[in-house]
Design a protein around this motif. Structure first.
Motif, PDB file in Angstrom:
ATOM      1  N   UNK A  87       0.604  -1.063   0.089  1.00 50.88           N
ATOM      2  CA  UNK A  87       0.043  -0.027  -0.148  1.00 50.88           C
ATOM      3  C   UNK A  87       0.959   1.038   0.015  1.00 50.88           C
ATOM      4  N   UNK A  88       1.802   1.362   0.940  1.00 51.74           N
ATOM      5  CA  UNK A  88       2.885   2.308   0.809  1.00 51.74           C
ATOM      6  C   UNK A  88       3.351   2.656  -0.527  1.00 51.74           C
ATOM      7  N   UNK A  89       3.827   1.465  -1.088  1.00 51.57           N
ATOM      8  CA  UNK A  89       4.583   1.642  -2.601  1.00 51.57           C
ATOM      9  C   UNK A  89       3.460   2.156  -3.513  1.00 51.57           C
ATOM     10  N   UNK A  90       2.286   1.578  -3.498  1.00 53.19           N
ATOM     11  CA  UNK A  90       1.486   2.154  -4.587  1.00 53.19           C
ATOM     12  C   UNK A  90       1.020   3.614  -4.362  1.00 53.19           C
ATOM     13  N   UNK A  91       0.960   3.990  -3.120  1.00 53.15           N
ATOM     14  CA  UNK A  91       0.741   5.462  -2.766  1.00 53.15           C
ATOM     15  C   UNK A  91       1.658   6.415  -3.297  1.00 53.15           C
ATOM     16  N   UNK A  92       3.078   5.781  -3.073  1.00 54.36           N
ATOM     17  CA  UNK A  92       4.283   6.629  -3.608  1.00 54.36           C
ATOM     18  C   UNK A  92       4.127   6.538  -5.152  1.00 54.36           C
ATOM     19  N   UNK A  93       3.885   5.326  -5.790  1.00 56.16           N
ATOM     20  CA  UNK A  93       4.066   5.389  -7.160  1.00 56.16           C
ATOM     21  C   UNK A  93       3.015   6.352  -7.772  1.00 56.16           C
ATOM     22  N   UNK A  94       1.725   6.428  -7.273  1.00 54.08           N
ATOM     23  CA  UNK A  94       0.828   7.074  -7.735  1.00 54.08           C
ATOM     24  C   UNK A  94       1.010   8.650  -7.280  1.00 54.08           C
ATOM     25  N   UNK A  95       1.482   9.031  -6.533  1.00 59.90           N
ATOM     26  CA  UNK A  95       1.757  10.276  -6.045  1.00 59.90           C
ATOM     27  C   UNK A  95       2.828  11.131  -7.001  1.00 59.90           C
ATOM     28  N   UNK A  96       2.199  12.637  -6.910  1.00 60.48           N
ATOM     29  CA  UNK A  96       3.300  13.601  -7.593  1.00 60.48           C
ATOM     30  C   UNK A  96       4.682  13.648  -6.905  1.00 60.48           C
ATOM     31  N   UNK A  97       4.605  13.347  -5.794  1.00 62.98           N
ATOM     32  CA  UNK A  97       5.460  13.521  -4.533  1.00 62.98           C
ATOM     33  C   UNK A  97       6.763  12.238  -4.650  1.00 62.98           C
ATOM     34  N   UNK A  99       8.950   9.470  -4.238  1.00 62.30           N
ATOM     35  CA  UNK A  99       9.680   8.728  -2.919  1.00 62.30           C
ATOM     36  C   UNK A  99       9.334   9.546  -1.707  1.00 62.30           C
ATOM     37  N   UNK A 100       9.316  10.731  -2.027  1.00 62.12           N
ATOM     38  CA  UNK A 100       8.919  11.729  -0.796  1.00 62.12           C
ATOM     39  C   UNK A 100       7.637  11.272   0.073  1.00 62.12           C
ATOM     40  N   UNK A 101       6.513  10.662  -0.804  1.00 56.52           N
ATOM     41  CA  UNK A 101       5.410  10.293  -0.249  1.00 56.52           C
ATOM     42  C   UNK A 101       5.542   9.070   0.993  1.00 56.52           C
ATOM     43  N   UNK A 102       6.544   8.348   0.741  1.00 60.64           N
ATOM     44  CA  UNK A 102       6.951   7.258   1.734  1.00 60.64           C
ATOM     45  C   UNK A 102       7.202   7.821   3.091  1.00 60.64           C
ATOM     46  N   UNK A 103       7.540   9.163   3.431  1.00 59.56           N
ATOM     47  CA  UNK A 103       7.829   9.544   4.449  1.00 59.56           C
ATOM     48  C   UNK A 103       6.409   9.752   5.469  1.00 59.56           C
ATOM     49  N   UNK A 104       5.559   9.983   4.912  1.00 58.67           N
ATOM     50  CA  UNK A 104       4.246  10.424   5.648  1.00 58.67           C
ATOM     51  C   UNK A 104       3.944   9.006   6.435  1.00 58.67           C
ATOM     52  N   UNK A 105       3.615   8.027   5.756  1.00 60.75           N
ATOM     53  CA  UNK A 105       3.231   6.917   6.552  1.00 60.75           C
ATOM     54  C   UNK A 105       4.397   6.282   7.330  1.00 60.75           C
ATOM     55  N   UNK A 106       5.560   6.449   7.077  1.00 61.25           N
ATOM     56  CA  UNK A 106       6.679   6.080   8.165  1.00 61.25           C
ATOM     57  C   UNK A 106       6.544   7.106   9.371  1.00 61.25           C
ATOM     58  N   UNK A 107       6.497   8.329   9.170  1.00 60.57           N
ATOM     59  CA  UNK A 107       6.229   9.246  10.379  1.00 60.57           C
ATOM     60  C   UNK A 107       4.976   8.903  11.130  1.00 60.57           C
ATOM     61  N   UNK A 108       3.868   8.665  10.503  1.00 58.52           N
ATOM     62  CA  UNK A 108       2.594   8.263  11.301  1.00 58.52           C
ATOM     63  C   UNK A 108       2.908   6.835  11.890  1.00 58.52           C
ATOM     64  N   UNK A 109       3.777   5.982  11.581  1.00 56.65           N
ATOM     65  CA  UNK A 109       3.994   4.659  12.134  1.00 56.65           C
ATOM     66  C   UNK A 109       4.746   4.988  13.349  1.00 56.65           C
ATOM     67  N   UNK A 110       5.762   5.818  13.387  1.00 58.71           N
ATOM     68  CA  UNK A 110       6.659   6.052  14.537  1.00 58.71           C
ATOM     69  C   UNK A 110       5.747   6.807  15.669  1.00 58.71           C
TER      70      UNK A 110
END
Length: 132
Positions: A87-97, A99-110
């Motif tokens: 899901x993280x990968x699909x969101x990042x792949x579809x996002x204009x951001x 690889x930067x889009x990977x940071x949001x779920x990782x920050x929320x996870x922490x």
């Protein structure tokens, strides 16, 4: 000594060519004095699915293993299900951001792991809720 300064920005309408790109960046607020000191401006293609997977999951340098190791060092237990990673990968792949889009779920996870009273299990639904 050598110093490498990296400026990361995402522009959909950036021109090709060194001079045109320098003018474009200056028009968007990058100081002319800084641009004059930059020898090379390199544009990179957007990362595709294999590159995003490596950025997130590489055992030595991936964002996810690093984040999980940091949380474990804090005494926190976090399990990330495969569907959550996809899901993280699909969101990042579809996002204009990208690889930067990977940071949001990782920050929320922490944040969730620190706030949790027990072990955190990250699934696809939780990831969707974080970035939704």
């Amino acid at each position: 000594h050598k110093l490498m300064v990296v400026l990361a920005a995402s522009f959909d309408d950036a021109p090709r060519g060194d001079n045109a790109l320098r003018s474009f960046l200056a028009d968007r607020g990058i100081l002319q004095e800084l641009l004059a000191r930059v020898d090379h401006i390199i544009t990179l293609p957007e990362p595709g699915a294999p590159q995003l997977r490596a950025i997130l999951c590489d055992p030595d340098q991936g964002l996810l293993p690093q984040r999980l190791a940091a949380l474990q060092a804090m005494g926190l237990e976090v399990t990330v299900q495969d569907e959550a990673i996809e899901t993280m990968l699909a969101i990042a792949d579809a996002s204009d951001d990208g690889a930067w889009a990977l940071h949001r779920p990782l920050a929320r996870m922490a944040e969730e792991a620190v706030a949790a009273d027990e072990a955190l299990v990250v699934d696809a639904e939780l990831v969707q809720g974080w970035v939704g």
